[in-house]
Design a protein around this motif. Structure first.
Motif, PDB file in Angstrom:
ATOM      1  N   THR A  40      -7.858  51.712  -3.070  1.00 47.41           N
ATOM      2  CA  THR A  40      -7.365  53.152  -4.100  1.00 47.41           C
ATOM      3  C   THR A  40      -6.324  51.821  -4.774  1.00 47.41           C
ATOM      4  O   THR A  40      -6.412  52.667  -6.029  1.00 47.41           O
TER       5      THR A  40
ATOM      6  N   SER B 214      -8.983  58.386  -5.757  1.00 47.70           N
ATOM      7  CA  SER B 214      -8.009  58.057  -4.807  1.00 47.70           C
ATOM      8  C   SER B 214      -8.059  59.347  -4.437  1.00 47.70           C
ATOM      9  O   SER B 214      -7.019  59.264  -3.386  1.00 47.70           O
ATOM     10  N   THR B 215      -7.436  60.163  -4.863  1.00 45.35           N
ATOM     11  CA  THR B 215      -7.030  61.181  -4.944  1.00 45.35           C
ATOM     12  C   THR B 215      -7.810  62.204  -3.632  1.00 45.35           C
ATOM     13  O   THR B 215      -7.705  62.226  -2.862  1.00 45.35           O
TER      14      THR B 215
ATOM     15  N   VAL C  39      -7.915  59.483  -0.300  1.00 49.25           N
ATOM     16  CA  VAL C  39      -6.853  60.020   0.717  1.00 49.25           C
ATOM     17  C   VAL C  39      -6.901  61.837   1.177  1.00 49.25           C
ATOM     18  O   VAL C  39      -6.362  61.713   1.793  1.00 49.25           O
TER      19      VAL C  39
ATOM     20  N   MET D 204      -0.464  52.266  -7.246  1.00 44.95           N
ATOM     21  CA  MET D 204      -1.073  52.961  -6.213  1.00 44.95           C
ATOM     22  C   MET D 204      -1.205  52.138  -5.183  1.00 44.95           C
ATOM     23  O   MET D 204      -1.415  53.080  -3.895  1.00 44.95           O
ATOM     24  N   ARG D 205      -1.057  51.144  -4.257  1.00 43.80           N
ATOM     25  CA  ARG D 205      -0.710  49.819  -2.952  1.00 43.80           C
ATOM     26  C   ARG D 205      -0.448  50.945  -2.586  1.00 43.80           C
ATOM     27  O   ARG D 205       0.191  50.995  -1.431  1.00 43.80           O
TER      28      ARG D 205
ATOM     29  N   ALA E 124      -0.907  53.941  -0.671  1.00 39.43           N
ATOM     30  CA  ALA E 124      -1.847  54.435   0.180  1.00 39.43           C
ATOM     31  C   ALA E 124      -1.144  53.836   1.177  1.00 39.43           C
ATOM     32  O   ALA E 124      -1.642  54.726   1.524  1.00 39.43           O
TER      33      ALA E 124
ATOM     34  N   THR F 268       0.161  63.997  -1.950  1.00 40.88           N
ATOM     35  CA  THR F 268      -1.239  62.885  -2.811  1.00 40.88           C
ATOM     36  C   THR F 268      -1.427  63.332  -3.656  1.00 40.88           C
ATOM     37  O   THR F 268      -1.832  61.771  -4.945  1.00 40.88           O
TER      38      THR F 268
ATOM     39  N   PHE G 269      -1.008  60.546  -7.009  1.00 37.83           N
ATOM     40  CA  PHE G 269      -2.173  59.273  -7.704  1.00 37.83           C
ATOM     41  C   PHE G 269      -2.505  60.107  -8.644  1.00 37.83           C
ATOM     42  O   PHE G 269      -2.808  58.944 -10.261  1.00 37.83           O
TER      43      PHE G 269
END
Length: 532
Positions: A253, A261-262, A265, A317-318, A321, A357, A361
């Protein structure tokens, strides 16, 4: 299990449309210039078709497979092209097709940093084609009723995600993409051994891989059933992701585009919890009970560990995650405490987490494209510079930490309520995760959006009309699931009743005294505990 056949092949159409559209976009060069509107139009048509298919679904029989299709594929190996959705499969398909057009709209200008002309067109075309192909695979995996077909789709999803990260991500994108691929392939190879073994242990025949054929008909010893369960669970734990096989997710991510990423995750990782519910529990019921205490420990570690690491992140971003690692811990906990209330909460959690989420993101992506950095310390005072962006990020964050009235509250409440009924100690640990969640959302909000403004960022623009069209539907769904989750609960409750453990005493032996024995009484109640 009974099935209701479809008069029209809705699921095949939902799979074929984006897949064919992706191939056409890839092959027809003139379409490259209009890849973005083309992809958006296809995804919106897909959404309309999915809603039309949902109108043919009988919620009163949501525990059954509906809209089913069955055709022989490789009869010599017992493999069938078998599709169908119960209530859980339907809501996951709807979640996937809902998010894809928002991802394409959010990424409208994402590739424009590269040189103009053919290179830009090819990059835009490639991104859109990969997202559409991924959409087809997401629909297919949630609809697959044949174990072999599910495995093929489970592995095929890796291909578009690998290229979406590796071709369109950050500076270390190839390393992150390779790590994602290696973890996923390792889990998939372990699962393949189990896939072959369940066929050999089942009745066999031309439809020997059908879930309905295998469930309750595996002739294996308890020791072998446990090994088969582990072969499936490990693959799903990697996908979910559960501690300690979660480490690929923060790297992916951090380097992936926000839209990738969307989907990764918000939807793809739910294949892990979906597989635990629809394959592990019905195929290996006794092994699921045997493994439950250890898996509950892993889930609780994921809740606390993911939350604590999220608190310490500097990369936004982390951070998101690691919050998801914590949230997936709640979902896995709800599955393996094997209480109907908790399991219903997990299924609603899968949808609610996907929406909140996705919002986090995408909004974080809007912020970092404006500010040029994913590092939280690079920002400050953004609430006065971009008030709409700040407000929508706060709403998404509050939804993820289960503020009453937003999407995360009811599912988290149900998971914790169901866990209290089975084991108080586990429930108390889970509640600590709720407290940590408030820190990992409110602290970065304070650092990014309050305090003195960063002079270099004092004139960046707030969300534009296109971006508001991305965030607006997500906020609307978060509010809808917060105030009126009944439609989703009605769809998933019969699934929970079908697969939850009828006699929880076997888990109580390992985990201490349980609460009231009648799970069904609480399950029939609404999210506040009042009878519907």
């Amino acid at each position: 299990m009974q099935t209701l056949n479809a008069a029209f092949p809705w699921l095949t159409v939902l799979i074929a449309l984006p897949l064919v559209a992706a191939a056409v976009l890839w092959l027809v060069r003139p379409l490259h210039k209009v890849a973005r509107p083309y992809g958006l139009a296809v995804s919106l048509v897909e959404l309309v078709l999915a809603v039309a298919a949902a109108t043919q679904f009988d919620v009163a029989q949501a525990g059954q497979q509906q809209l089913t299709e069955l055709a022989s594929w490789i009869p010599q190996l017992g493999v069938s092209y078998a599709l169908g959705v119960n209530g859980l499969g339907l809501v996951m398909v709807l979640l996937a097709v809902f998010l894809v057009p928002l991802v394409l709209l959010a990424a409208w200008h994402e590739q424009e940093a590269v040189p103009e002309g053919a290179v830009l067109e090819r990059r835009q075309m490639g991104f859109v084609a990969l997202v559409l192909a991924l959409e087809a695979l997401m629909v297919a995996v949630f609809a697959a009723r044949d174990v072999f077909l599910f495995y093929v789709l489970f592995e095929a999803m890796l291909v578009p995600v690998y290229f979406l990260i590796g071709n369109y991500g950050g500076a270390r994108r190839r390393t992150a993409a390779l790590k994602f691929l290696l973890y996923s392939l390792a889990g998939g190879l372990i699962m393949l051994v189990g896939v072959v073994a369940v066929y050999l242990a089942g009745p066999g025949g031309e439809q020997g891989f059908l879930v309905d054929t295998l469930a309750g008909h595996l002739e294996v010893s308890p020791a072998v059933e446990r090994l088969l369960f582990l072969s499936f669970f490990i693959a799903f734990a990697v996908k979910a992701p559960v501690w300690p096989v979660h480490t690929w997710l923060p790297d992916a991510t951090q380097q992936a585009p926000a839209g990738t990423s969307t989907l990764l995750v918000g939807v793809l990782d739910k294949v892990g919890t979906f597989g635990m519910i629809t394959l592990c529990l019905p195929l290996f019921p006794q092994a699921s009970v045997w493994a439950a205490p250890a898996i509950i420990v892993l889930a609780l570690i994921s809740i606390i560990y993911g939350g604590l690491l999220a608190v310490g992140q500097r990369d936004i971003m982390r951070l998101i995650a690691f919050t998801s690692v914590s949230h997936f811990g709640f979902m896995v906990l709800g599955i393996f405490v094997r209480d109907q209330v908790a399991l219903t909460g997990t299924m609603l959690y899968m949808v609610a987490h996907g929406v909140s989420t996705a919002a986090l993101f995408l909004i974080a992506g809007f912020l970092t494209r404006r500010g040029g950095s994913q590092q939280i310390p690079a920002y400050g005072g953004m609430q006065r510079v971009t008030p709409v962006l700040a407000g929508t990020f706060l709403v998404a964050g509050l939804a993820s930490i289960a503020l009453p009235g937003l999407s995360g509250f009811v599912p988290e409440f149900l998971v914790i309520q169901g866990t209290f009924r089975v084991n108080i100690v586990a429930a108390v640990v889970a509640v600590l995760g709720v407290i940590i969640a408030a820190v990992y959302i409110l602290l970065p909000y304070q650092r990014i959006f309050t305090g003195p403004k960063v002079p270099e960022l004092a004139r960046i623009p707030d969300l534009g009309a296109r971006e508001k069209w991305v965030v607006g539907p997500l906020v609307a769904v978060m509010l809808a699931l917060g105030f009126y989750p009944a439609p989703v609960l009605d769809a998933v409750r019969p699934v929970a009743q079908a697969v939850a453990l009828d006699q929880p005493s076997s888990i109580e032996t390992a985990w201490g005294p349980a609460g009231p024995a009648d799970s069904g009484a609480v399950l029939a109640a609404g999210p506040e505990g009042t009878t519907k």
